[in-house]
Write an enzyme that holds these catalytic residues in place. Structure first.
Site, PDB file in Angstrom:
ATOM      1  N   ASN A  30       0.837  -1.203   0.000  1.00  0.00           N
ATOM      2  CA  ASN A  30       0.000   0.000   0.000  1.00  0.00           C
ATOM      3  C   ASN A  30       0.866   1.245   0.000  1.00  0.00           C
ATOM      4  OD1 ASN A  30      -0.487  -1.444   2.772  1.00  0.00           O
ATOM      5  ND2 ASN A  30      -1.080   0.587   3.327  1.00  0.00           N
ATOM      6  N   ASP A  31       0.782   2.122   0.955  1.00  0.00           N
ATOM      7  CA  ASP A  31       1.345   3.473   0.840  1.00  0.00           C
ATOM      8  C   ASP A  31       2.831   3.549   0.467  1.00  0.00           C
ATOM      9  OD1 ASP A  31      -1.013   3.485   2.253  1.00  0.00           O
ATOM     10  OD2 ASP A  31      -0.183   4.391   4.055  1.00  0.00           O
ATOM     11  N   PHE A  90       3.949   0.864  10.487  1.00  0.00           N
ATOM     12  CA  PHE A  90       3.024   1.593   9.619  1.00  0.00           C
ATOM     13  C   PHE A  90       3.744   2.755   8.931  1.00  0.00           C
ATOM     14  CE2 PHE A  90      -1.616   0.501  10.984  1.00  0.00           C
ATOM     15  CZ  PHE A  90      -1.369  -0.847  10.789  1.00  0.00           C
ATOM     16  N   SER A  91       2.961   3.528   8.179  1.00  0.00           N
ATOM     17  CA  SER A  91       3.556   4.533   7.292  1.00  0.00           C
ATOM     18  C   SER A  91       4.357   5.592   8.022  1.00  0.00           C
ATOM     19  CB  SER A  91       2.458   5.205   6.473  1.00  0.00           C
ATOM     20  OG  SER A  91       2.059   4.327   5.464  1.00  0.00           O
ATOM     21  N   ARG A 154      -0.980   8.242  13.640  1.00  0.00           N
ATOM     22  CA  ARG A 154       0.021   7.623  12.747  1.00  0.00           C
ATOM     23  C   ARG A 154       0.429   8.504  11.564  1.00  0.00           C
ATOM     24  NH1 ARG A 154      -4.634   4.692  12.396  1.00  0.00           N
ATOM     25  NH2 ARG A 154      -5.840   4.981  10.486  1.00  0.00           N
ATOM     26  N   GLU A 212      -5.405  10.556   7.002  1.00  0.00           N
ATOM     27  CA  GLU A 212      -4.224   9.697   6.923  1.00  0.00           C
ATOM     28  C   GLU A 212      -3.154  10.359   6.050  1.00  0.00           C
ATOM     29  OE1 GLU A 212      -5.596   5.246   7.782  1.00  0.00           O
ATOM     30  OE2 GLU A 212      -5.939   5.795   5.707  1.00  0.00           O
TER      31      GLU A 212
HETATM   32  C1  FRU Z   1      -3.135   4.371   4.682  1.00  0.00           C
HETATM   33  C2  FRU Z   1      -2.827   3.605   5.961  1.00  0.00           C
HETATM   34  C3  FRU Z   1      -1.996   4.428   6.912  1.00  0.00           C
HETATM   35  C4  FRU Z   1      -1.294   3.385   7.732  1.00  0.00           C
HETATM   36  C5  FRU Z   1      -1.020   2.326   6.702  1.00  0.00           C
HETATM   37  C6  FRU Z   1      -1.053   0.919   7.231  1.00  0.00           C
HETATM   38  O1  FRU Z   1      -3.407   3.545   3.593  1.00  0.00           O
HETATM   39  O2  FRU Z   1      -4.024   3.160   6.559  1.00  0.00           O
HETATM   40  O3  FRU Z   1      -2.756   5.348   7.685  1.00  0.00           O
HETATM   41  O4  FRU Z   1      -0.112   3.870   8.304  1.00  0.00           O
HETATM   42  O5  FRU Z   1      -2.009   2.468   5.703  1.00  0.00           O
HETATM   43  O6  FRU Z   1      -0.689   0.009   6.259  1.00  0.00           O
END
Ligand code: FRU
Length: 467
Positions: A30-31, A90-91, A154, A212
Site C-alpha cells: 500500500n502506501d 506503519f507509514s 500515525r 491519513e
Molecule cells: C493508509 C494507511 C496508513 C497506515 C497504513 C497501514 O493507507 O491506513 O494510515 O499507516 O495504511 O498500512
C-alpha cells in the site's frame, strides 16, 4: 505479535505486472513511505506484507534507483515485532541528517492478537548509514499519543525548516472523532516537542473522521498539505471516492504553530485509484510525489497471482493559481522506444484507432484541443475498459465495472495519457487535473478517439519500455 517466519510470496503469473511502476516482488503493497534521495540514490519504501497478497503485518519494502525509472529491490528495511512496533511498522517518512538516513514511522500495537479493531500507535525512528540496513533507535518510541487522542495516531511526515526538524502526524483523531493534524518540533530527530494541532476536520462540513498520510511542504511560495481523509462527504461530482486524497493551501506560521488556510479542500486526483500520497524535495529542487493506486471498492485481479498493488508514476508538483498541478517527471521521456504517432488528426463522430504499436505500454499526447467535445477510449475485445469524455465543460471517466468519475474543465486544451499493463494515468491541461485508474485485461487493447464536432488536433504517441 511474533515476528513472521513464513516464506515470502512470489508472483505466479505475470499477466498484470506493470512495466514502469513500483510493485512488490510478491505480496501486498500500500502506501509509499520514506521517499527521499540519499548518497546517490532515490529511495522509495512502501507498506508491504511479504507473506500474503492481502493487507497484513506491515513491513517496509524498499527499492532504490539512480534515475527514477529503473528500481532495484532491496532487502526489507523494517520488520515488525520489536517492542516499539509489535503489530506493524506503519507509514512514515525519511530525512537525511549528518550523512545518515533516518526513517520515522508508526509502531502499531494490538492489545490482543485476535482483535484487530483495538490498538495503540506511537512514532519511532530507525537509521542507516548505507541506505540498506536499518537500526531501530534505542530511544524508541520517540513520540506517544497525546491524552486527548483516540487510538489512531500515525503517519509522521518529517521535514527540516531553518535548522530545526518538524513533523506532522495525521491519522490522528480527537475524542469527538474528527480527523486532525498534530505538529511537532525537534532539534535532533529523537526528542520531539508537541506544538499543537494545526488542522482539524470541521464536523459540520463532514471533512472526515481521519486524515491519513499528511504531507506538509513549501511550494511556489505557499504551504501545501496533501492528506488522505477517511469518511469525507462528496461535494457534487467531487470527492466521490470513499477515501479521496485531497490537499489544502495556506500559510504555516512556525512561531505560533498555526496554519492559515483560506480555501476549502481540493481533490488531489479525480480517478478511482489514488491514495496516501507522499512527496520529497529532489536535489534539483523539484517536489516529486508518489501515491498508492489504491482500490477501495474493487478487487485487485493480481491478488490471484501472488501480488497486489502498485504506486503511481512519480509526478512533479507545482502550484498554479492556488491549485496543485502534477506533471509526469521529465525522466519518463527516456521510456520512449518508438514514435508511433506524430500527426494532425481530423476527428469526427467515427471512432479512429490510434496507430500505436503497443497501446498497453504507451504514451499519447493530444494538443490543440481548443475545447472541442472529445471521447478517448481504451478498449479490448469485450469493449471499453476506460472511456474519457469531454463535453459541456466537464470530463467524465467511465471504467469497466466501476461508477463514474468527473472533473470540471472549463476549457480542455491538452491530454496526456500513460498506459501501463494494468493502469492508466491521465494528465489534463498540463496536470491541472489527473485521473488515476487500474484496469485488468488479458486480451489485446487499442485506443480510439472521436468527436461529435469535426476538429483537427495534434497527436503524438510512443511505445514505452524500460531499456
Ligand atoms: C493508509 C494507511 C496508513 C497506515 C497504513 C497501514 O493507507 O491506513 O494510515 O499507516 O495504511 O498500512
Amino acid at each position: 505479535m511474533a515476528k513472521q517466519t513464513t516464506t515470502p510470496l512470489t508472483v505466479t503469473n505475470p499477466r498484470y505486472r506493470q512495466a514502469f511502476h513500483i510493485m512488490t516482488p510478491g505480496g501486498w503493497l500500500n502506501d509509499p513511505n520514506g521517499v527521499c534521495y540519499f548518497k546517490g540514490y532515490y529511495h522509495v519504501f512502501y507498506q508491504f506484507n511479504p507473506y500474503s497478497a492481502e493487507w497484513g503485518p506491515m513491513h517496509w519494502g524498499h527499492v532504490r534507483s539512480k534515475d527514477l525509472l529503473h528500481w532495484e529491490q532491496l532487502p526489507i528495511a523494517l520488520t515488525p515485532g520489536d517492542p516499539e512496533d509489535t503489530g506493524g511498522c506503519f507509514s512514515g517518512s525519511a530525512i537525511v541528517k549528518d550523512d545518515r538516513l533516518y526513517l520515522i514511522y508508526t509502531g502499531h500495537h494490538y492489545y490482543r492478537a485476535d482483535d484487530l479493531d483495538h490498538f495503540w500507535e506511537n512514532q519511532n525512528v530507525a537509521y542507516s548509514d548505507d541506505g540498506i540496513h536499518f537500526t531501530k533507535a534505542e530511544a524508541n518510541p520517540v513520540i506517544e499519543a497525546p491524552a486527548d487522542n483516540t487510538q489512531d495516531f500515525r503517519d509522521p511526515k518529517v521535514w527540516e525548516h531553518n535548522g530545526k526538524y518538524y513533523l506532522v502526524v495525521g491519522g490522528s483523531q480527537t475524542k469527538g472523532h474528527l480527523g486532525r493534524l498534530l505538529f511537532y518540533e525537534s532539534t535532533d530527530l529523537l526528542h520531539w516537542q508537541f506544538r499543537g494541532p494545526i488542522g482539524q476536520a470541521s464536523a459540520s462540513q463532514d471533512e472526515g473522521f481521519m486524515w491519513e498520510c499528511p504531507d506538509t511542504f513549501r511550494l511556489n511560495g505557499a504551504d501545501v498539505t496533501l492528506f488522505s481523509p477517511m469518511g469525507m462527504q462528496n461535494r457534487g461530482h467531487a470527492f466521490l471516492n470513499e477515501n479521496p486524497a485531497s490537499y489544502f493551501v495556506g500559510h504555516l506560521d512556525y512561531q505560533t504553530a498555526t496554519y492559515r488556510t483560506d480555501e476549502p479542500f481540493h481533490s488531489a486526483d479525480s480517478g478511482h485509484n489514488f491514495y496516501a500520497t507522499q512527496t520529497f524535495l529532489a536535489p534539483d529542487g523539484r517536489r516529486i510525489m508518489w501515491a498508492w493506486m489504491s482500490p477501495f471498492a474493487e478487487k485487485m485481479a493480481e491478488q490471484a497471482d501472488g501480488w497486489a498493488g502498485c504506486l503511481t508514476m512519480p509526478r512533479e508538483l507545482t502550484l498554479k493559481n492556488g491549485r496543485l498541478c502534477q506533471a509526469p517527471i521529465q525522466e519518463f521521456t527516456a521510456l520512449r522506444q518508438k514514435k508511433d504517432l506524430a500527426s494532425e488528426l481530423t476527428l469526427n463522430s467515427t471512432a479512429q484507432t490510434l496507430a500505436l504499436k503497443d497501446a498497453q505500454h504507451s504514451e499519447v499526447i493530444l494538443k490543440g484541443l481548443t475545447g472541442v467535445p472529445l471521447i478517448w477510449q481504451l478498449a479490448d475485445e469485450q469493449g471499453s475498459l476506460i472511456t474519457l469524455t469531454y463535453q459541456n465543460g466537464e470530463l467524465t471517466l467511465a471504467a469497466r465495472d466501476k461508477d463514474l468519475r468527473y472533473a470540471a474543465c472549463p476549457r480542455l486544451t491538452a491530454l496526456h495519457f500513460f498506459v501501463d499493463t494494468s493502469s492508466v494515468e491521465i494528465f489534463v491541461n498540463d496536470g491541472e487535473t489527473t485521473f488515476t485508474e487500474r484496469f485488468y485485461t488479458t486480451g489485446s487493447v487499442y485506443q480510439t478517439l472521436q468527436s461529435k464536432q469535426a476538429a483537427t488536433i495534434q497527436a503524438t504517441g510512443f511505445t514505452l519500455g524500460l531499456a
